[in-house]
Motif scaffolding. Sequence first.
Motif, PDB file in Angstrom:
ATOM      1  N   LEU A   1       0.812  -1.215   0.000  1.00  0.00           N
ATOM      2  CA  LEU A   1       0.000   0.000   0.000  1.00  0.00           C
ATOM      3  C   LEU A   1       0.846   1.267   0.000  1.00  0.00           C
ATOM      4  CD1 LEU A   1      -2.886   1.156   0.143  1.00  0.00           C
ATOM      5  CD2 LEU A   1      -2.686   1.106   2.648  1.00  0.00           C
ATOM      6  N   LEU A   2       1.938   1.267   0.793  1.00  0.00           N
ATOM      7  CA  LEU A   2       2.753   2.472   0.913  1.00  0.00           C
ATOM      8  C   LEU A   2       3.473   2.809  -0.387  1.00  0.00           C
ATOM      9  CD1 LEU A   2       4.272   1.952   4.481  1.00  0.00           C
ATOM     10  CD2 LEU A   2       2.251   3.254   3.818  1.00  0.00           C
TER      11      LEU A   2
ATOM     12  N   PRO B   1      12.071   6.557   3.619  1.00  0.00           N
ATOM     13  CA  PRO B   1      12.025   5.335   4.434  1.00  0.00           C
ATOM     14  C   PRO B   1      10.576   4.887   4.632  1.00  0.00           C
ATOM     15  CG  PRO B   1      13.462   6.978   5.433  1.00  0.00           C
ATOM     16  CD  PRO B   1      12.741   7.668   4.321  1.00  0.00           C
ATOM     17  N   ALA B   2      10.380   3.592   4.790  1.00  0.00           N
ATOM     18  CA  ALA B   2       9.032   3.039   4.956  1.00  0.00           C
ATOM     19  C   ALA B   2       8.322   3.671   6.140  1.00  0.00           C
ATOM     20  CB  ALA B   2       9.113   1.526   5.117  1.00  0.00           C
ATOM     21  N   GLN B   3       9.078   3.961   7.220  1.00  0.00           N
ATOM     22  CA  GLN B   3       8.458   4.557   8.414  1.00  0.00           C
ATOM     23  C   GLN B   3       7.897   5.946   8.102  1.00  0.00           C
ATOM     24  OE1 GLN B   3       8.023   3.035  11.399  1.00  0.00           O
ATOM     25  NE2 GLN B   3       6.780   4.830  11.917  1.00  0.00           N
ATOM     26  N   ALA B   4       8.634   6.717   7.304  1.00  0.00           N
ATOM     27  CA  ALA B   4       8.161   8.060   6.952  1.00  0.00           C
ATOM     28  C   ALA B   4       6.906   7.984   6.083  1.00  0.00           C
ATOM     29  CB  ALA B   4       9.274   8.824   6.223  1.00  0.00           C
TER      30      ALA B   4
ATOM     31  N   GLU C   1       0.210  12.333   9.299  1.00  0.00           N
ATOM     32  CA  GLU C   1       1.086  13.319   9.922  1.00  0.00           C
ATOM     33  C   GLU C   1       2.306  13.552   9.038  1.00  0.00           C
ATOM     34  OE1 GLU C   1       1.988  11.823  13.757  1.00  0.00           O
ATOM     35  OE2 GLU C   1      -0.094  11.900  14.478  1.00  0.00           O
ATOM     36  N   LEU C   2       2.981  14.663   9.262  1.00  0.00           N
ATOM     37  CA  LEU C   2       4.148  15.030   8.461  1.00  0.00           C
ATOM     38  C   LEU C   2       5.423  14.731   9.243  1.00  0.00           C
ATOM     39  CD1 LEU C   2       5.050  16.333   5.773  1.00  0.00           C
ATOM     40  CD2 LEU C   2       5.089  18.531   6.981  1.00  0.00           C
ATOM     41  N   PRO C   3       6.256  13.814   8.726  1.00  0.00           N
ATOM     42  CA  PRO C   3       7.509  13.512   9.425  1.00  0.00           C
ATOM     43  C   PRO C   3       8.473  14.697   9.349  1.00  0.00           C
ATOM     44  CG  PRO C   3       6.978  11.851   7.755  1.00  0.00           C
ATOM     45  CD  PRO C   3       6.067  13.012   7.531  1.00  0.00           C
ATOM     46  N   LEU C   4       9.469  14.646  10.197  1.00  0.00           N
ATOM     47  CA  LEU C   4      10.490  15.676  10.168  1.00  0.00           C
ATOM     48  C   LEU C   4      11.356  15.509   8.922  1.00  0.00           C
ATOM     49  CD1 LEU C   4      11.597  15.618  13.935  1.00  0.00           C
ATOM     50  CD2 LEU C   4      10.066  17.254  12.799  1.00  0.00           C
TER      51      LEU C   4
ATOM     52  N   ALA D   1       8.336  17.251   3.649  1.00  0.00           N
ATOM     53  CA  ALA D   1       7.592  18.507   3.548  1.00  0.00           C
ATOM     54  C   ALA D   1       7.462  18.948   2.094  1.00  0.00           C
ATOM     55  CB  ALA D   1       8.281  19.586   4.376  1.00  0.00           C
ATOM     56  N   ALA D   2       8.566  18.817   1.346  1.00  0.00           N
ATOM     57  CA  ALA D   2       8.533  19.203  -0.066  1.00  0.00           C
ATOM     58  C   ALA D   2       7.576  18.315  -0.853  1.00  0.00           C
ATOM     59  CB  ALA D   2       9.934  19.131  -0.654  1.00  0.00           C
ATOM     60  N   LEU D   3       7.581  17.006  -0.571  1.00  0.00           N
ATOM     61  CA  LEU D   3       6.683  16.083  -1.268  1.00  0.00           C
ATOM     62  C   LEU D   3       5.220  16.365  -0.932  1.00  0.00           C
ATOM     63  CD1 LEU D   3       8.685  12.748  -0.911  1.00  0.00           C
ATOM     64  CD2 LEU D   3       8.363  14.102  -2.989  1.00  0.00           C
ATOM     65  N   ALA D   4       4.944  16.644   0.325  1.00  0.00           N
ATOM     66  CA  ALA D   4       3.573  16.951   0.718  1.00  0.00           C
ATOM     67  C   ALA D   4       3.078  18.217   0.034  1.00  0.00           C
ATOM     68  CB  ALA D   4       3.489  17.095   2.240  1.00  0.00           C
TER      69      ALA D   4
END
Length: 362
Positions: free
Chosen positions: A46-47, A102-105, A114-117, A122-125
């Motif tokens: 899915l990811l 990374p898979a976790q992000a 949520e937005l990871p650090l 941030a750029a992708l979002a």
Amino acid sequence: MALSGLLTVVPRQEPQRAWQSLGLVYLAFMGLVALPLVRTFAGGALLSYMPLLLVLLLAMPPAFHHYILARTSTGPASPVPWRDLALPLAGGVVCIGYWLLPAQARETMFLSGELPLGVLPAALALATFVLILLWLVVSLAYVMASLRRLAIYRREIRQLYSDADARDLRWVDVMIVLILLIWATGAGFLADENLSDGNLFVAELFLVLVAAGLLVLNVFAPVAVLDMNVTVHEEEPELKYARSALTGDHAAKLAARIEAAMRNDALYLDPSLSLQKLSRHVGALPNQVSQTLNQEIGESFFDFVAKWRIEASKPMILAGEASVLSVALEVGFNSRSTFYKAFKRETGMTPKDYRLRHRKAA
């Protein structure tokens, strides 16, 4: 539905640009409707799957527009303009960017919302949000361009064929309405997610609209298009005939020959009568016959032939001995619905009302 269409509908499309474009539309629909299946049965993928949906979503509007272009024109297809590739390519870059995370992000972004650090997430979002906004604007622009193309095409086939309704691609109008509904639903989801609590829209609505689009494609896209010889002219008839050498006197004589061909030879009874056939019969170039019909007689080829057919049908309608369908086929129409529309346009009444009014007058 999507897989059956991809395997049975797409290979039957001609020319090459038509099946390529329609195949891409089907792939986009397949990707969108498969999301619940991937979520349920292939959660591990899915990811990686969700970023790909952005590419498919961005590719669908230009693909369907190019399908319409391919089905409404003849000759070799021109190269795809760069502007039609820009958004799908941008979506592809963003998709690759998500895959590099990374898979976790990705799990934090897609599952937790949520937005990871980090700069890249941030750029992708931000890029995703901008591309979806652009998709809403561009989709509407493609719809308007497709409607304009269809209007020009329909005007052109009425100048060339007496069975124009059979070549009209009316099902595309239904498809465009569904695309608009998909567009509106996407806009609603976007506004709901960002301005409200995300509970105003039912998620399944988007999937239902996509499934409806697939059903329309599967039912109507395989229908074989009659042998076409249409070149869509962007200019108005006055400009199209501006370079013609047809004089007024010649046009008047040609108009008389055309009227005689209908009156004496009953060419209108031929259900496949075309401008080409009429031109050969009267011994003139198709462009001269078209110009004479438009400027001297004041009607398109389709309307001119339909008028003669309706006049021939009136005595049969008044006699009431045959069904409306039988009368329609007898005078050269290919369908009952086309006859009804033409009859009402010429008389202002349906065949039944026409017969009843004349019986009362008698």
